[in-house]
Each structure stands twice: as C-alpha cells, then as structure tokens.
Design a protein around this motif. Structure first.
Motif, PDB file in Angstrom:
ATOM      1  N   ARG A 272       0.839  -1.217   0.000  1.00 49.30           N
ATOM      2  CA  ARG A 272       0.000   0.000   0.000  1.00 49.30           C
ATOM      3  C   ARG A 272       0.866   1.257   0.000  1.00 49.30           C
ATOM      4  N   ILE A 273       1.843   1.314   0.915  1.00 54.36           N
ATOM      5  CA  ILE A 273       2.667   2.523   1.023  1.00 54.36           C
ATOM      6  C   ILE A 273       3.499   2.715  -0.252  1.00 54.36           C
ATOM      7  N   ALA A 274       4.019   1.621  -0.796  1.00 48.31           N
ATOM      8  CA  ALA A 274       4.810   1.730  -2.033  1.00 48.31           C
ATOM      9  C   ALA A 274       3.953   2.260  -3.175  1.00 48.31           C
ATOM     10  N   ALA A 275       2.711   1.765  -3.281  1.00 47.66           N
ATOM     11  CA  ALA A 275       1.821   2.232  -4.353  1.00 47.66           C
ATOM     12  C   ALA A 275       1.488   3.708  -4.169  1.00 47.66           C
ATOM     13  N   GLU A 276       1.271   4.125  -2.920  1.00 51.22           N
ATOM     14  CA  GLU A 276       0.973   5.547  -2.650  1.00 51.22           C
ATOM     15  C   GLU A 276       2.175   6.432  -2.995  1.00 51.22           C
ATOM     16  N   MET A 277       3.362   5.924  -2.668  1.00 51.36           N
ATOM     17  CA  MET A 277       4.571   6.689  -2.992  1.00 51.36           C
ATOM     18  C   MET A 277       4.750   6.828  -4.492  1.00 51.36           C
ATOM     19  N   ALA A 278       4.543   5.725  -5.203  1.00 50.07           N
ATOM     20  CA  ALA A 278       4.691   5.752  -6.661  1.00 50.07           C
ATOM     21  C   ALA A 278       3.709   6.753  -7.275  1.00 50.07           C
ATOM     22  N   GLU A 279       2.479   6.776  -6.772  1.00 48.04           N
ATOM     23  CA  GLU A 279       1.464   7.696  -7.293  1.00 48.04           C
ATOM     24  C   GLU A 279       1.856   9.155  -7.000  1.00 48.04           C
ATOM     25  N   LEU A 280       2.370   9.397  -5.796  1.00 47.44           N
ATOM     26  CA  LEU A 280       2.815  10.753  -5.440  1.00 47.44           C
ATOM     27  C   LEU A 280       3.975  11.189  -6.347  1.00 47.44           C
ATOM     28  N   MET A 281       4.919  10.276  -6.577  1.00 44.50           N
ATOM     29  CA  MET A 281       6.050  10.594  -7.461  1.00 44.50           C
ATOM     30  C   MET A 281       5.574  10.872  -8.878  1.00 44.50           C
ATOM     31  N   ARG A 282       4.640  10.038  -9.352  1.00 39.27           N
ATOM     32  CA  ARG A 282       4.118  10.228 -10.707  1.00 39.27           C
ATOM     33  C   ARG A 282       3.479  11.609 -10.836  1.00 39.27           C
ATOM     34  N   SER A 283       2.717  12.016  -9.811  1.00 33.30           N
ATOM     35  CA  SER A 283       2.035  13.309  -9.871  1.00 33.30           C
ATOM     36  C   SER A 283       3.025  14.467  -9.873  1.00 33.30           C
ATOM     37  N   LYS A 284       4.227  14.226  -9.346  1.00 27.68           N
ATOM     38  CA  LYS A 284       5.249  15.268  -9.303  1.00 27.68           C
ATOM     39  C   LYS A 284       6.242  15.157 -10.454  1.00 27.68           C
ATOM     40  N   GLY A 285       6.102  14.138 -11.280  1.00 27.27           N
ATOM     41  CA  GLY A 285       7.019  13.962 -12.401  1.00 27.27           C
ATOM     42  C   GLY A 285       8.347  13.323 -12.026  1.00 27.27           C
ATOM     43  N   TYR A 286       8.422  12.690 -10.875  1.00 23.63           N
ATOM     44  CA  TYR A 286       9.649  11.988 -10.483  1.00 23.63           C
ATOM     45  C   TYR A 286       9.575  10.536 -10.929  1.00 23.63           C
ATOM     46  N   ARG A 287      10.709  10.031 -11.428  1.00 22.39           N
ATOM     47  CA  ARG A 287      10.732   8.648 -11.914  1.00 22.39           C
ATOM     48  C   ARG A 287      11.488   7.707 -10.995  1.00 22.39           C
ATOM     49  N   ARG A 288      12.404   8.258 -10.217  1.00 23.27           N
ATOM     50  CA  ARG A 288      13.182   7.420  -9.292  1.00 23.27           C
ATOM     51  C   ARG A 288      13.489   8.227  -8.037  1.00 23.27           C
ATOM     52  N   LEU A 289      13.925   7.521  -6.988  1.00 22.98           N
ATOM     53  CA  LEU A 289      14.141   8.181  -5.690  1.00 22.98           C
ATOM     54  C   LEU A 289      15.278   9.198  -5.756  1.00 22.98           C
ATOM     55  N   ASP A 290      16.283   8.920  -6.613  1.00 28.21           N
ATOM     56  CA  ASP A 290      17.406   9.857  -6.750  1.00 28.21           C
ATOM     57  C   ASP A 290      16.938  11.227  -7.257  1.00 28.21           C
ATOM     58  N   ASP A 291      15.773  11.286  -7.887  1.00 28.23           N
ATOM     59  CA  ASP A 291      15.287  12.567  -8.417  1.00 28.23           C
ATOM     60  C   ASP A 291      14.981  13.567  -7.303  1.00 28.23           C
ATOM     61  N   PHE A 292      14.714  13.066  -6.080  1.00 24.37           N
ATOM     62  CA  PHE A 292      14.352  14.024  -5.008  1.00 24.37           C
ATOM     63  C   PHE A 292      15.024  13.749  -3.664  1.00 24.37           C
ATOM     64  N   ARG A 293      15.811  12.665  -3.574  1.00 27.56           N
ATOM     65  CA  ARG A 293      16.417  12.350  -2.273  1.00 27.56           C
ATOM     66  C   ARG A 293      17.313  13.495  -1.778  1.00 27.56           C
ATOM     67  N   GLY A 294      17.061  13.916  -0.548  1.00 31.37           N
ATOM     68  CA  GLY A 294      17.890  14.948   0.079  1.00 31.37           C
ATOM     69  C   GLY A 294      17.664  16.340  -0.458  1.00 31.37           C
ATOM     70  N   LYS A 295      16.647  16.518  -1.307  1.00 28.78           N
ATOM     71  CA  LYS A 295      16.449  17.816  -1.956  1.00 28.78           C
ATOM     72  C   LYS A 295      15.429  18.686  -1.232  1.00 28.78           C
ATOM     73  N   LEU A 296      15.189  18.404   0.030  1.00 26.68           N
ATOM     74  CA  LEU A 296      14.277  19.218   0.835  1.00 26.68           C
ATOM     75  C   LEU A 296      14.713  20.682   0.778  1.00 26.68           C
ATOM     76  N   ARG A 297      13.784  21.563   0.466  1.00 24.56           N
ATOM     77  CA  ARG A 297      14.086  22.994   0.328  1.00 24.56           C
ATOM     78  C   ARG A 297      13.974  23.694   1.677  1.00 24.56           C
ATOM     79  N   THR A 298      14.827  24.685   1.871  1.00 19.10           N
ATOM     80  CA  THR A 298      14.686  25.562   3.033  1.00 19.10           C
ATOM     81  C   THR A 298      14.195  26.917   2.538  1.00 19.10           C
ATOM     82  N   LEU A 299      13.739  27.730   3.458  1.00 21.20           N
ATOM     83  CA  LEU A 299      13.114  29.002   3.058  1.00 21.20           C
ATOM     84  C   LEU A 299      14.038  30.187   3.308  1.00 21.20           C
TER      85      LEU A 299
END
Ligand code: RRO
Length: 310
Positions: free
Chosen positions: A283-310
């Motif tokens: 369930r969690i993997a499917a939810e993650m995949a759907e969230l990534m798809r909605s953001k245009g990410y294809r793999r975890l390396d696309d966003f790992r550690g990329k948390l933005r600060t303000l």
C-alpha cells in the motif's frame, strides 16, 4: 516508477522494510515480511541469550501512535544466526540482523560469531533501546558510544549500521556525527528509535497504559514523525558518504516521501506495520509511486535529500 535502491553494494527492489522489533521476532514473521512487498528484512534486536522481555501489558496503541516497553523479548542470537544461515539471499532483499547486547562484550561476541559465519547478512547495532530497566540508551552516552564503535571495528570486518536514538539539540547532532565519522565501515545509521520514556495516561481509569517502568515507554507513530525527519535531515548533512535509513511515523506514501526528501536512502515502517500487518508495504509503495508520478519523479534519486529551506 522505479522505487529500487542501490546501496551497501547491492540493489534492492524497493525502499521500504520493517523497523526492527515489528514482525521479526519469529522465523515465520521474518519470512512473511520477506514474501511481502518489503524490500529488505531486519530481525528483532537480539541479545546473546533469549529473553522473555518485560511484563504485559507492554504495548499500547493510541490514536496518534504507540507506546512500548517490550524489554527486548527475543529468541537469542543463535536463533537469528541460524535464520541468516538459511536465508535466501538470492531473493534480492538484504537481511539485516539487529544486535542489542546487554553488555559491550555480548555485542562483540555476536559480531565475532557473525563474522566467522561468513554470511552476507549486515549487522545493525542497536544503540538506543529505551526499555531495559536500569540500562540507559547507549547513544546518549558519547564516551560509551566512542568506546563501543572502536570495539565494533575490531570485532567486525565488514560494513555495518547503527540504530540511533532521537537527538533534540544541534550540539548533540554535531557531537554524535563527529564520533560516527571516525568509522569508515559504519555504512549507515537508522534514525530514529522510539522516543524513549514517554508516558501515556488513560483518563477513564486514571492509570498508565503499560506496566513496565510505571508506564514509561518508547513512543512511535504520528508522535515521532517530525523528530524522525529532523534526525534524518541533520545526519544526512553531517554524515557525507554514509547512508541514512529513515524510521519514524511512516504510515502512507506521504511520510515515506518526506523521509527520502530529507535524505533517507531507505525507510522502515514500525508502528503502522504493527497495526496493519505486512500488507502495509504494498500500500505505502503504491501511494509513494502515485505521489512521485504526480510530481514527475521517476526514481528516488530525483528528489532524495532535496528538501528545500526558506
Ligand atoms: O524491545 C524493546 O523494548 C525495544 C527495543 Br530493543 C528498542 O530498540 N526500541 C523499542 O522501542 N523497544
């Protein structure tokens, strides 16, 4: 969408697995996790000799998570070593053995025995059990942690990980990181163990929720998510070249995504797995995949550690 993770010299089929302590005390539980959508398996923290653990009730569910004072109930190191000898490493899911000796000597004995067995299993040494009466969490004692890690390096020739308690002050993140960075074969740290020694109170009965330690126990679930994310993000910045495994408050694809955004390589599921069972992984993997798809990410390396600060 590709949720696979390459680390520790291998590629595993996803990023989610069980937090040590949950669904992993008995062989049938470990095998159920392996057969599920989990990407790896970790065993219950082992002591050199089997333990019954603390008196019950020792686990309690609340609307926001859990409190536990299990007290290290486990089958003893030999049981998990035997499982590791028979484990199907060819399944592509790494096996981690959590070790939580009652003494440093016990940890060294377990590490030497595991080394002599010559298996691909990876030790995760637990520096953070909050629930053995009279035993402080090792990770809060920087001198004892320094001594332990130096000794682990002598006893174990390969890569290993440690399970850390949560820290709450930048000075403590920095002090711990400085110690951990002296150990090149310390390949990863898991952040966080439960937040130790919380107290859940039941208004109806005017009593505590669990029996050991007059009700004090480790918190998991929603209570701990922001603390877990802070520890993942801070150690991700402070431990270059090491991997961070996120653990704490993951119950849907959104929290798993947050952990990876904060820098986690892989993500463990504890309280949610306890409540839902191993179907949680798919369930969690499917939810993650759907969230990534909605953001245009294809793999975890696309966003790992990329948390933005303000
Ligand atoms: O068994 C436990 O009481 C326990 C352990 Br070893 C641990 O590391 N963390 C936790 O919440 N419970």
């Amino acid at each position: 969408i590709d949720l696979s993770v390459t680390w520790l010299g291998q590629t595993m089929p996803g990023c989610l697995y069980n937090a040590s302590g949950v669904w992993c005390r008995e062989e049938d539980e470990l095998e159920t996790v392996r057969a599920s959508a989990a990407a790896a398996v970790i065993s219950k923290s082992a002591t050199l000799h089997a333990r019954e653990g603390n008196p019950e009730p020792r686990y309690y569910r609340t609307a926001l998570g859990s409190i536990n004072s299990m007290g290290l109930p486990n089958r003893g190191f030999a049981y998990y070593l035997d499982y590791a000898r028979r484990y199907d490493y060819g399944c592509g899911k790494p096996l981690f053995l959590s070790l939580s000796g009652m003494t440093l000597d016990d940890n060294l004995t377990m590490l030497r025995t595991l080394a002599a067995a010559g298996l691909p299993a990876i030790p995760e040494i637990n520096l953070s059990c909050p629930n053995v009466p009279g035993k402080p969490q090792l990770g809060y004692d920087f001198v004892a942690t320094t001594e332990a890690l130096n000794a682990f390096d002598q006893a174990w020739p390969g890569r290993y990980g440690v399970k850390l308690p949560p820290y709450f002050d930048p000075a403590h993140f920095a002090a711990m990181a400085e110690i951990l960075n002296r150990h090149p074969r310390l390949a990863y740290v898991t952040c966080i163990n439960s937040i130790g020694n919380g107290l859940v109170v039941d208004v109806d009965s005017e009593a505590v929720a669990i029996k050991p330690k007059d009700g004090l126990g480790g918190l998991g679930g929603d209570y701990v998510l922001p603390t877990a994310l802070a520890n993942v993000r801070e150690f991700y910045r402070l431990l270059p070249g090491k991997d961070i495994v996120g653990c704490g408050g993951v119950k849907s694809g959104r929290e798993a995504f947050m952990h990876i955004l904060a820098g986690a390589r892989a993500v463990q599921v504890g309280t949610c797995l306890y409540h839902e069972g191993p179907a949680a992984f798919a369930r969690i993997a499917a939810e993650m995949a759907e969230l990534m798809r909605s953001k245009g990410y294809r793999r975890l390396d696309d966003f790992r550690g990329k948390l933005r600060t303000l």
